[in-house]
Enzyme design. Structure first.
Site, PDB file in Angstrom:
ATOM      1  CB  ALA A  11      -0.900   0.019   1.228  1.00 44.68           C
ATOM      2  CE  LYS A  12       5.475   4.724  -0.001  1.00 47.96           C
ATOM      3  NZ  LYS A  12       6.558   3.846   0.450  1.00 47.96           N
TER       4      LYS A  12
END
Ligand code: NAD
Length: 420
Positions: free
Chosen positions: A107-108
């Site tokens: 994720a980011k």
């Protein structure tokens, strides 16, 4: 598939994925599902500024896949942040976690903002409001945030506090990279830079080069660059060039790392450290050295710079510092330049974040020595698997590292079915 994911950084992640998918002979029909993120959240983040006006910032969170566990990844506060950049970074996180053997998808997240223009109060408001908007979409078993460019331990503490107050209890395990005083782990602050240095030492061993006879140039002097510099210097490597967004310093006789760290801690950057040692930043990466460490932003090594690099080891501490065009040049120069690809090189950060999450879930905390020993164990394992794959298939280091990561996610998706 047409998509909202565009821009040069996303194109890099897409192109790297397709070249590895070609190598792994992944059928066309399965590629979109592996590449495109499961979810992308876009939010508006309104805060009251110190001057009495209200400002609205754009924020994002991209969760790439949920096949191996919760998603995991940093939060970036930087002017360049957009959905394309954030999704590329989420995709890289997926291959990185799979390579390191962590039970996460990538994720980011981030906010499009220049943090240097914010007061501490404004930064706190922005951090708390960003987490507040994300509460419906994250959780200790859904998506766990961490620091990245422009965020730090304090921002993580504000994230954790905001989420916890909403839940009515302290939920340490919602973010990693927190201060030790707020449920963080010993060793997380230095983990990424220490891991970068550890893998450089492993590479020096393979090349039969001595640390004490080696020189290094480091671009970026934030969390990752400064801790890598400290550890390299501690083990005898001479640091001859360093830069950040304000300053570039070069001295072939060696720079005083501790003095630079003190200066950056006091002033927030290297600005004003020295005028005599000032150097042209556009020439820093191509100076002769043994170890080159890009530890700042993406796409700093293009094909032209790759052709001019004069180093023995390229340690990609930043995410995505090398463009696919530069990769083609580096593939030609394989016998000259030993690349430690980003998804391996900077994986120390997410590895110790994983240790932090495990400790928070169990409320059982480890001594720093144990954290560092376990970190080195996982890094050595990933490094060895990459080297074995390089030798077995006679492929570049990046292809080998990505092949291990992509293959693991592809196999898990194939056995689980279409949902995750
Ligand atoms: P940071 O915000 O602490 O530091 C970034 C540094 O880069 C600063 O010194 C800044 O001045 C410098 N910089 C920015 N633009 C520059 C430019 N054009 N030229 C030279 N220097 C420039 O960020 P960080 O956490 O150290 O992250 C650095 C890189 O490492 C990023 O690519 C990030 O995604 C990656 N990374 C970080 C972690 C982590 O644990 N913090 C983990 C894995 C990967």
């Amino acid at each position: 598939m047409s998509s909202i994911y565009t821009g040069p950084v996303f194109e890099m992640a897409r192109s790297q994925f397709h070249s590895v998918a070609d190598f792994l002979e992944i059928p066309e029909g399965q590629r979109d599902r592996l590449l495109y993120p499961k979810r992308a959240i876009t939010i508006s983040v309104p805060i009251n500024m110190d001057n009495g006006e209200m400002a609205v910032f754009q924020g994002y969170r991209v969760q790439h896949h949920l096949t191996l566990g919760p998603t995991k990844g940093g939060t970036r506060f930087a002017p360049t942040v957009d959905i394309g950049e954030v999704s590329a970074l989420a995709i890289w996180m997926s291959w990185k976690c799979a390579l390191a053997g962590l039970p996460y998808g990538g994720a980011k997240g981030g906010v499009t903002v220049d943090v240097h223009t914010l007061s501490r109060r404004e930064l706190e408001s922005l951090s708390r409001r960003y987490m507040q908007e994300m509460i419906p979409f994250v959780g200790p078993h859904v998506d766990v945030m961490a620091p990245d460019m422009g965020t730090n331990e304090q921002v993580m503490a504000w994230f954790m506090d905001t989420y916890s107050m909403y839940q009515g209890r302290t939920v340490n395990e919602i973010v990693t990279g927190k201060p030790v005083s707020s449920g963080g782990t010993e060793g997380r602050r230095e983990a990424t830079g220490l891991g970068v240095a550890h893998l450089i030492f492993r590479s020096l061993e393979r090349l039969q080069l001595a640390a004490a006879d080696s020189t290094a140039i480091i671009q970026g002097f934030g969390n990752v660059g400064s801790f890598a510099a400290i550890e390299l210097a501690r083990q005898g490597v001479k640091i001859i060039g360093v830069s950040d967004h304000t300053s570039c310093l070069f001295d072939r006789r060696g720079l005083d790392v501790n003095a630079m760290v003190d200066h950056a801690a006091r002033n927030g950057s290297l600005r004003g450290f020295s005028t005599e040692l000032a150097f042209d930043p556009s020439q820093l990466l191509v100076q002769p050295c043994d170890i080159l460490v890009p530890a700042a932003v993406e796409r700093v090594i293009d094909a032209e710079i790759a052709a001019k690099l004069d180093c023995r080891i390229l340690a990609e501490a930043a995410n995505g510092p090398t463009t696919p065009e530069a990769d083609e040049v580096l593939n030609q120069r394989r016998s000259e330049i030993f690349v430690i690809p980003d998804i391996l090189c900077n994986s120390g950060g997410v590895i110790v974040s994983y240790f932090e999450w495990v400790q928070d879930l169990q409320q059982l905390f480890w001594h720093k020595t144990e954290v560092i020993e376990r970190l080195k164990g996982l890094l050595d394992n990933a490094f060895m698997r990459v080297m074995e794959r390089v030798e077995k298939d006679n492929i570049p280091h990046r292809t080998a590292a990505m092949a291990i990561g992509v293959d693991k996610v592809a196999k898990a998706k194939a056995t689980r079915g279409l949902f995750p």
